[in-house]
Design an enzyme around this catalytic site. Structure first.
Site, mmCIF file in Angstrom:
data_model
loop_
_atom_site.group_PDB
_atom_site.id
_atom_site.type_symbol
_atom_site.label_atom_id
_atom_site.label_comp_id
_atom_site.label_asym_id
_atom_site.label_seq_id
_atom_site.Cartn_x
_atom_site.Cartn_y
_atom_site.Cartn_z
ATOM 1 N N ARG A 156 -9.252 56.866 -21.475
ATOM 2 C CA ARG A 156 -8.944 55.627 -22.203
ATOM 3 C C ARG A 156 -9.845 54.489 -21.731
ATOM 4 N NH1 ARG A 156 -2.880 53.338 -21.973
ATOM 5 N NH2 ARG A 156 -3.257 53.605 -19.745
ATOM 6 N N TYR A 209 -4.284 47.390 -11.325
ATOM 7 C CA TYR A 209 -3.629 48.253 -10.340
ATOM 8 C C TYR A 209 -4.652 48.743 -9.312
ATOM 9 C CZ TYR A 209 0.827 49.095 -12.899
ATOM 10 O OH TYR A 209 2.047 48.998 -13.498
ATOM 11 N N ARG A 222 0.672 43.969 -20.957
ATOM 12 C CA ARG A 222 2.135 44.106 -20.819
ATOM 13 C C ARG A 222 2.837 43.802 -22.137
ATOM 14 N NH1 ARG A 222 3.013 47.306 -16.529
ATOM 15 N NH2 ARG A 222 2.039 46.473 -14.649
ATOM 16 N N GLU A 328 12.070 54.162 -18.955
ATOM 17 C CA GLU A 328 11.078 53.193 -19.422
ATOM 18 C C GLU A 328 11.601 52.649 -20.751
ATOM 19 O OE1 GLU A 328 6.905 54.366 -18.922
ATOM 20 O OE2 GLU A 328 6.524 53.631 -20.948
HETATM 21 C C1 3EB Z 1 3.790 50.845 -15.528
HETATM 22 O O1 3EB Z 1 4.279 49.713 -15.538
HETATM 23 C C2 3EB Z 1 4.615 51.929 -16.153
HETATM 24 O O2 3EB Z 1 -0.608 53.704 -19.329
HETATM 25 O O3 3EB Z 1 -0.292 53.037 -21.371
HETATM 26 C C3 3EB Z 1 3.953 51.768 -19.098
HETATM 27 C C4 3EB Z 1 3.407 51.463 -20.351
HETATM 28 C C5 3EB Z 1 3.253 52.545 -18.215
HETATM 29 C C6 3EB Z 1 2.142 51.939 -20.702
HETATM 30 C C7 3EB Z 1 0.100 53.192 -20.198
HETATM 31 C C8 3EB Z 1 1.991 53.026 -18.582
HETATM 32 C C9 3EB Z 1 1.433 52.718 -19.813
HETATM 33 O O4 3EB Z 1 2.701 51.108 -14.997
HETATM 34 C C10 3EB Z 1 3.818 52.918 -16.894
#
Ligand code: 3EB
Length: 337
Positions: A156, A209, A222, A328
């Site tokens: 990605r 991250y 987000r 989730e």
């Molecule tokens: C997180 O907060 C949880 O990789 O597209 C949530 C929503 C999460 C999307 C993604 C990953 C993704 O990291 C994981």
């Protein structure tokens, strides 16, 4: 007649996309259906609509089972290009593609599929990818020393950066969860109207991250705020989990659920600071809850229902991208028309 759940019957009428959870695929009066999505393959292909109808194999834990319907008050045209099945209005497009997982790195499959999406959007002139769902088979399995999810993140990241996503502020809101069929499946929404992304003050942005979560950070926002007429913005909240900073917190699923809801509330408040007419917490239109263990439904559902009373909700059985995460939640917010 379609049966609407909760407050989903407050239909918007400004050219925005609208999502509703229905028990009948008949288009509501005055609405044009872009796509229906059937989780758990519970519904037969609707005979009364020629809109694309996709199956996501993950089992629905709610009863009755609900069909996810994406509609608009604008006329819809449909087609296929680059292996993507799409439906579009003058302002919005929905698209779906899937690919069997060939032997070899998942990163390559993910990259190729996302490149097909981005090429399609360029060709059809939808500048903004705003929301994407990724169903990754065996998401927690390890191959070539990397979890499938981390492989997906590599592909990605490469697809986005090679096509010119220089700034993280252009990333779509996203969900990446374990798929229950053998294909990598992607559903997306894009628009040529303005969008802005929203980050969570309680969380490190996923695209920042640290490397302990994988060699390429997850390329998503987000939340995305989609502009409509003033006062009719829609807020698309990404899959949200019990993550504070960048770490997973809590073992117990109820505590994880409460922490997830706090994260979602913080995002709605942050969107309100960015755009004062953006939706408020009570303006929820659709929620999707992913549970690693079906047996956690009794624990999780009342916690969500008390935080967001009357919210239309689909609950799916799905693996979450980090092994320690059990739940989730994602959703769409908009003020009533
Ligand atoms: C997180 O907060 C949880 O990789 O597209 C949530 C929503 C999460 C999307 C993604 C990953 C993704 O990291 C994981």
């Amino acid at each position: 007649m379609p049966v609407f759940c909760g407050n989903a019957q407050q239909v918007l009428s400004d050219g925005q996309l609208n999502v509703s959870y229905v028990t009948d695929a008949t288009p509501p009066p005055g609405r044009h259906v872009l796509t229906t999505i059937d989780y758990g393959a519970t519904f037969k292909t609707p005979a009364d609509s020629d809109a694309p109808h996709f199956n996501i194999a993950n089992k629905q834990l709610n009863t009755p089972a609900l069909l996810e319907m994406w509609s608009s008050d604008q006329p819809v045209t449909r087609g296929q290009l680059n292996g993507v099945t799409f439906s579009k209005t003058a302002t919005h497009i929905t698209g779906y593609l899937e690919s069997p997982m060939p032997p070899g790195p998942t990163a390559d499959t993910a990259k190729t599929m996302l490149q097909r999406v981005l090429t399609l959007l360029r060709e059809l002139q939808f500048a903004h990818l705003m929301r994407i769902w990724n169903y990754v088979p065996d998401i927690n399995d390890v191959s070539d020393g990397l979890e499938q999810y981390q492989q997906f993140c590599v592909g990605r990241h490469d697809a986005f950066f090679e096509s010119g996503f220089e700034t993280a502020s252009a990333f779509p809101a996203a969900t990446a969860v374990g798929g229950r069929n053998p294909a990598l499946s992607i559903f997306f929404l894009a628009t040529n109207l303005p969008i802005t992304s929203v980050e969570n003050p309680r969380q490190v942005s996923a695209f920042h991250y640290p490397a302990q979560y994988g060699p390429r950070s997850p390329s998503f926002a987000r939340a995305v705020l989609a502009q409509g007429t003033p006062g009719n913005e829609q807020l698309y909240i990404s899959g949200t989990a019990s993550v504070v900073g960048h770490r997973s917190v809590h073992q117990e699923v109820g505590l994880q659920t409460e922490q997830t809801l706090l994260n979602m509330r913080a995002l709605v408040e942050e969107a309100g600071r960015q755009s004062p007419s953006s939706p408020r917490w009570r303006d929820v239109r659709a929620l999707k809850v992913y549970l690693r263990e079906a047996g956690d439904l009794e624990r999780v559902r009342p916690i969500v229902a008390s935080a967001l009373p009357g919210a239309p909700m689909i609950v799916l059985e799905a693996d979450i991208c980090r092994r320690e995460l059990k739940v989730e939640i994602e959703g769409v917010w908009s003020r009533a028309a």
